[in-house]
Design a protein around this motif. Structure first.
Motif, PDB file in Angstrom:
ATOM      1  N   ALA A 113       0.846  -1.202   0.000  1.00 45.53           N
ATOM      2  CA  ALA A 113       0.000   0.000   0.000  1.00 45.53           C
ATOM      3  C   ALA A 113       0.880   1.250   0.000  1.00 45.53           C
ATOM      4  O   ALA A 113       1.900   1.305   0.685  1.00 45.53           O
ATOM      5  N   ASP A 114       0.471   2.232  -0.769  1.00 46.64           N
ATOM      6  CA  ASP A 114       1.213   3.492  -0.886  1.00 46.64           C
ATOM      7  C   ASP A 114       0.209   4.644  -0.770  1.00 46.64           C
ATOM      8  O   ASP A 114      -0.089   5.343  -1.733  1.00 46.64           O
ATOM      9  N   TRP A 115      -0.341   4.832   0.436  1.00 39.98           N
ATOM     10  CA  TRP A 115      -1.349   5.862   0.639  1.00 39.98           C
ATOM     11  C   TRP A 115      -0.745   7.249   0.400  1.00 39.98           C
ATOM     12  O   TRP A 115       0.342   7.560   0.871  1.00 39.98           O
ATOM     13  N   HIS A 116      -1.473   8.057  -0.347  1.00 39.88           N
ATOM     14  CA  HIS A 116      -1.025   9.434  -0.574  1.00 39.88           C
ATOM     15  C   HIS A 116      -2.218  10.304  -0.959  1.00 39.88           C
ATOM     16  O   HIS A 116      -3.248   9.809  -1.436  1.00 39.88           O
ATOM     17  N   PHE A 117      -2.080  11.587  -0.739  1.00 43.69           N
ATOM     18  CA  PHE A 117      -3.079  12.570  -1.132  1.00 43.69           C
ATOM     19  C   PHE A 117      -2.471  13.464  -2.202  1.00 43.69           C
ATOM     20  O   PHE A 117      -1.292  13.826  -2.126  1.00 43.69           O
ATOM     21  N   VAL A 118      -3.277  13.807  -3.202  1.00 41.40           N
ATOM     22  CA  VAL A 118      -2.821  14.640  -4.313  1.00 41.40           C
ATOM     23  C   VAL A 118      -3.654  15.910  -4.349  1.00 41.40           C
ATOM     24  O   VAL A 118      -4.890  15.841  -4.511  1.00 41.40           O
ATOM     25  N   GLN A 119      -3.008  17.052  -4.163  1.00 43.18           N
ATOM     26  CA  GLN A 119      -3.668  18.351  -4.263  1.00 43.18           C
ATOM     27  C   GLN A 119      -3.272  18.980  -5.593  1.00 43.18           C
ATOM     28  O   GLN A 119      -2.116  19.350  -5.805  1.00 43.18           O
ATOM     29  N   LEU A 120      -4.232  19.070  -6.515  1.00 44.89           N
ATOM     30  CA  LEU A 120      -3.964  19.639  -7.840  1.00 44.89           C
ATOM     31  C   LEU A 120      -3.867  21.151  -7.739  1.00 44.89           C
ATOM     32  O   LEU A 120      -4.710  21.796  -7.104  1.00 44.89           O
ATOM     33  N   THR A 121      -2.849  21.726  -8.364  1.00 41.99           N
ATOM     34  CA  THR A 121      -2.620  23.167  -8.264  1.00 41.99           C
ATOM     35  C   THR A 121      -2.665  23.875  -9.611  1.00 41.99           C
ATOM     36  O   THR A 121      -2.513  25.088  -9.671  1.00 41.99           O
ATOM     37  N   GLY A 122      -2.833  23.132 -10.702  1.00 44.52           N
ATOM     38  CA  GLY A 122      -2.814  23.737 -12.027  1.00 44.52           C
ATOM     39  C   GLY A 122      -4.136  24.375 -12.402  1.00 44.52           C
ATOM     40  O   GLY A 122      -5.079  24.453 -11.603  1.00 44.52           O
ATOM     41  N   THR A 123      -4.219  24.803 -13.652  1.00 42.86           N
ATOM     42  CA  THR A 123      -5.407  25.515 -14.132  1.00 42.86           C
ATOM     43  C   THR A 123      -6.436  24.591 -14.771  1.00 42.86           C
ATOM     44  O   THR A 123      -7.507  25.048 -15.167  1.00 42.86           O
ATOM     45  N   ALA A 124      -6.139  23.287 -14.908  1.00 40.54           N
ATOM     46  CA  ALA A 124      -7.090  22.332 -15.499  1.00 40.54           C
ATOM     47  C   ALA A 124      -7.268  21.141 -14.564  1.00 40.54           C
ATOM     48  O   ALA A 124      -6.915  20.005 -14.910  1.00 40.54           O
ATOM     49  N   PRO A 125      -7.827  21.363 -13.375  1.00 44.18           N
ATOM     50  CA  PRO A 125      -7.921  20.269 -12.401  1.00 44.18           C
ATOM     51  C   PRO A 125      -8.849  19.145 -12.837  1.00 44.18           C
ATOM     52  O   PRO A 125      -8.636  17.991 -12.461  1.00 44.18           O
ATOM     53  N   ASP A 126      -9.897  19.462 -13.618  1.00 47.70           N
ATOM     54  CA  ASP A 126     -10.835  18.413 -14.017  1.00 47.70           C
ATOM     55  C   ASP A 126     -10.144  17.337 -14.856  1.00 47.70           C
ATOM     56  O   ASP A 126     -10.356  16.140 -14.649  1.00 47.70           O
ATOM     57  N   GLU A 127      -9.312  17.760 -15.802  1.00 47.27           N
ATOM     58  CA  GLU A 127      -8.599  16.805 -16.652  1.00 47.27           C
ATOM     59  C   GLU A 127      -7.647  15.946 -15.829  1.00 47.27           C
ATOM     60  O   GLU A 127      -7.595  14.723 -15.987  1.00 47.27           O
ATOM     61  N   ALA A 128      -6.909  16.571 -14.924  1.00 46.56           N
ATOM     62  CA  ALA A 128      -5.976  15.822 -14.083  1.00 46.56           C
ATOM     63  C   ALA A 128      -6.723  14.898 -13.130  1.00 46.56           C
ATOM     64  O   ALA A 128      -6.268  13.778 -12.854  1.00 46.56           O
ATOM     65  N   VAL A 131      -7.615  11.713 -14.832  1.00 51.78           N
ATOM     66  CA  VAL A 131      -6.459  10.829 -14.917  1.00 51.78           C
ATOM     67  C   VAL A 131      -6.283  10.074 -13.601  1.00 51.78           C
ATOM     68  O   VAL A 131      -6.053   8.861 -13.575  1.00 51.78           O
ATOM     69  N   LEU A 132      -6.403  10.789 -12.491  1.00 52.82           N
ATOM     70  CA  LEU A 132      -6.264  10.163 -11.174  1.00 52.82           C
ATOM     71  C   LEU A 132      -7.358   9.127 -10.933  1.00 52.82           C
ATOM     72  O   LEU A 132      -7.090   8.023 -10.436  1.00 52.82           O
ATOM     73  N   GLU A 133      -8.582   9.450 -11.289  1.00 58.10           N
ATOM     74  CA  GLU A 133      -9.680   8.508 -11.067  1.00 58.10           C
ATOM     75  C   GLU A 133      -9.524   7.260 -11.926  1.00 58.10           C
ATOM     76  O   GLU A 133      -9.810   6.151 -11.466  1.00 58.10           O
ATOM     77  N   ARG A 134      -9.064   7.427 -13.165  1.00 60.97           N
ATOM     78  CA  ARG A 134      -8.817   6.247 -14.007  1.00 60.97           C
ATOM     79  C   ARG A 134      -7.702   5.388 -13.422  1.00 60.97           C
ATOM     80  O   ARG A 134      -7.658   4.179 -13.662  1.00 60.97           O
TER      81      ARG A 134
END
Length: 302
Positions: A113-128, A131-134
């Motif tokens: 297991a490699d638990w981590h949280f990702v906070q998106l900081t760019g201008t296109a968070p929906d696209e990123a 990618v994360l959900e896929r």
């Protein structure tokens, strides 16, 4: 005897059709499976005719194969070369690392297991975020996601925090059910078990497949297991329901892969070619895969 051979081909053909109808194959995805299972561990290059012949066995036409190959070339996964009148395609360098990662997932031991949280900081968070959900991550907010799988490559900037379960491990299951649709992934594993459990029963009952049929069966097995595993968030055992079917599916995959491989690899050696000659029946990489699968079965029964 010819009658027995005809009966085996008829039974296997009906089973293969049922599997493919239940979970249809797309040309590009199946070609990726051929490269991942047969070609990449033997050097990464093969004749186009081999792709066409193999895809025809599962109902994918030559036109669809050529179109899919062109798209894979355009996407940077394959590169073409000619020798006389024959065309050969090899894995492009960037694709080799992707195939190696997929091979570790299919044939290697379970990931830690490699638990981590990702906070998106760019201008296109929906696209990123898509990618994360896929890649099996769960959305916690418009820009925040959590996952236990390796982080995918993101084109958008992000801040990544490592996570550790300090307390409340008993409640990991509730946390997981709140953020992931585990029932969807469980049903995908159950579907895999239903489709390929029938093949396992037939082989255990004495049905013998020829070399060509064994390779086709193994490719369809790899293709469908790969799709299920790649979509699975692959959470640690403590976060999964007690009746989680993932391990049973992995054991069925390992058992069938080992059963089918002797004849399947003979077919590869007899028919698959590069500009330099035939592909080998085995390589260090293919033998390593078989060894890892045997170890996984021994681990399960130890």
């Amino acid at each position: 005897m010819p009658a027995d051979k005809d009966r085996t081909e008829s039974v296997f053909g009906a089973l293969l059709r049922a599997i493919v109808e239940d979970s249809p194959l797309k040309a590009a995805g199946f070609i990726v499976t051929i490269y991942g299972d047969v070609v990449e561990p033997r050097g990464g290059v093969v004749w186009t005719g081999n792709l066409i012949e193999t895809c025809a066995a599962v109902g994918i036409s030559e036109t669809l194969v050529r179109t899919a190959v062109s798209r894979l070339v355009a996407a940077g996964q394959l590169s073409g070369e000619r020798e006389g009148r024959r065309s050969f395609y090899r894995l492009a360098a960037p694709a080799r690392s992707e195939f190696a990662a997929a091979a570790r997932l299919l044939f290697g031991p379970p990931e830690a297991a490699d638990w981590h949280f990702v906070q998106l900081t760019g201008t296109a968070p929906d696209e990123a975020m898509q990618v994360l959900e896929r890649a099996g991550h769960a959305r916690l907010g418009p820009r925040l996601a959590v996952g236990a799988r390796p982080l995918p490559h993101l084109k958008q900037p992000a801040v990544v925090f490592r996570g550790e379960v300090v307390s409340g491990e008993r409640d990991l299951g509730a946390f997981a059910s709140d953020h992931w649709n585990l029932a969807l992934h469980a049903e995908a594993y159950h579907g895999f078990l239903r489709r390929f459990g029938r093949l396992a029963d037939l082989l255990a009952g004495g049905m013998r497949l020829g070399a060509a049929e064994s390779l086709v069966a193994r490719l369809v097995l790899v293709h469908q297991f790969r799709l299920v595993v790649l979509r699975d968030p692959r959470l640690p055992q403590a976060a999964l329901p007690a009746d989680w079917p993932g391990e049973a599916a992995r054991m069925l995959f390992a058992d069938l892969y080992l059963r089918l491989s002797p004849e399947a690899d003979l077919h590869v050696a007899r028919h698959f070619v590069t500009a330099a000659g035939a592909l080998p029946e085995a390589s260090e990489a293919t033998l390593r895969r078989l060894s890892l699968l045997r170890e996984s079965i021994r681990r399960d029964f130890s």
